[in-house]
Design a protein around this motif. Structure first.
Motif, PDB file in Angstrom:
ATOM      1  N   PRO A  51       6.339   3.411  -6.310  1.00 28.49           N
ATOM      2  CA  PRO A  51       5.884   2.295  -7.094  1.00 28.49           C
ATOM      3  C   PRO A  51       7.045   1.522  -7.682  1.00 28.49           C
ATOM      4  O   PRO A  51       8.197   2.094  -8.089  1.00 28.49           O
ATOM      5  N   GLY A  68       3.074   1.533  -2.913  1.00 31.87           N
ATOM      6  CA  GLY A  68       2.310   1.817  -4.195  1.00 31.87           C
ATOM      7  C   GLY A  68       1.988   3.315  -4.163  1.00 31.87           C
ATOM      8  O   GLY A  68       1.696   3.822  -5.633  1.00 31.87           O
ATOM      9  N   LEU A  69       1.693   3.887  -3.221  1.00 35.92           N
ATOM     10  CA  LEU A  69       1.374   5.325  -3.235  1.00 35.92           C
ATOM     11  C   LEU A  69       2.690   6.264  -3.266  1.00 35.92           C
ATOM     12  O   LEU A  69       2.286   7.389  -4.077  1.00 35.92           O
ATOM     13  N   LEU A  70       3.718   5.966  -2.691  1.00 34.22           N
ATOM     14  CA  LEU A  70       4.953   6.657  -2.607  1.00 34.22           C
ATOM     15  C   LEU A  70       6.241   6.324  -3.735  1.00 34.22           C
ATOM     16  O   LEU A  70       6.707   7.012  -4.038  1.00 34.22           O
ATOM     17  N   LEU A  94       0.964  -1.124   0.043  1.00 32.87           N
ATOM     18  CA  LEU A  94       0.170  -0.010  -0.059  1.00 32.87           C
ATOM     19  C   LEU A  94       0.926   1.166  -0.119  1.00 32.87           C
ATOM     20  O   LEU A  94       0.793   2.233  -0.911  1.00 32.87           O
TER      21      LEU A  94
END
Length: 207
Positions: free
Chosen positions: A42, A38-40, A35
């Motif tokens: 990738p 994936g946001l910060l 998570l």
């Protein structure tokens, strides 16, 4: 100095319980890392998962050391974690680091440290060694690329998936993986030891 004997039925039950808890920590760590990265960041999930495992699983490991201060408990947990990697479809090499690191951590904690609760440095050191077993699934990305790619193809992974997976696999990211794993394990060991010492010390390891 404690007198150590072989593992008993009660000890094996405790090893099973704490191994299950450690497994849960690994699952949570992978989910959180997926998570966050994936946001910060990738594509960097594999690099940070071992560090998150080290951060979250400290209390479980410290409890195992306290409740089963006998040689073999940590080794068994390491072997079980390695077997989980094999059963869940990871690269075959993934089994080896947890088995080896589990044995070495066991030696540090129960042979060198003799399970003495006053030897905090050795207990933390053993946890650091054990945590590096979680590198098992990711080490082949750097050192066994061709074999790893072949295993991914066999499992039906697309070339796009493989390209993304290896896009950040470089020497600097390997060094970063080692360093963040060390930091995560140190923090996890410190807070795990504090938590266990505060709430689970009375009557520990007796019998």
């Amino acid at each position: 100095m404690r007198k150590f004997t072989g593992l008993r039925t009660k000890d094996l039950i405790n090893v099973g319980i704490y191994s299950a808890l450690y497994f849960i920590c690994m699952g949570i760590a992978e989910g959180l890392t997926t998570l966050i990265t994936g946001l910060l960041f990738p594509g960097f999930t594999s690099i940070f998962v071992p560090a998150m495992v080290g951060l979250l699983a400290g209390p479980v490991y410290m409890l195992l050391c306290q409740k089963v201060p006998r040689f073999g408990a940590i080794t068994i947990m390491g072997v079980l974690m390695g077997l989980f990697f094999l059963i869940s479809g990871h690269f075959a090499f993934a089994f080896i680091p947890y088995a080896v690191c589990g044995f070495l951590a066991d030696v540090i904690q129960t042979v060198v440290g003799q399970g003495d609760p006053q030897k905090k440095g050795l207990r933390i050191g053993s946890y650091l060694v054990f945590t590096f077993g979680s590198l098992g699934p990711v080490l082949p990305l750097w050192f066994m690329k061709n074999a790893y790619v072949a295993s991914l193809v066999k499992r039906g992974k697309s070339q796009d998936y493989i390209n993304v997976l290896f896009s950040h696999i470089t020497l600097p990211t390997f060094i970063a993986c080692i360093l963040v794993t060390l930091v995560g394990a140190l923090v996890g060991a410190y807070f795990g030891d504090k938590l266990v010492s505060k709430h689970f010390t009375s009557g520990a390891g007796r019998g």
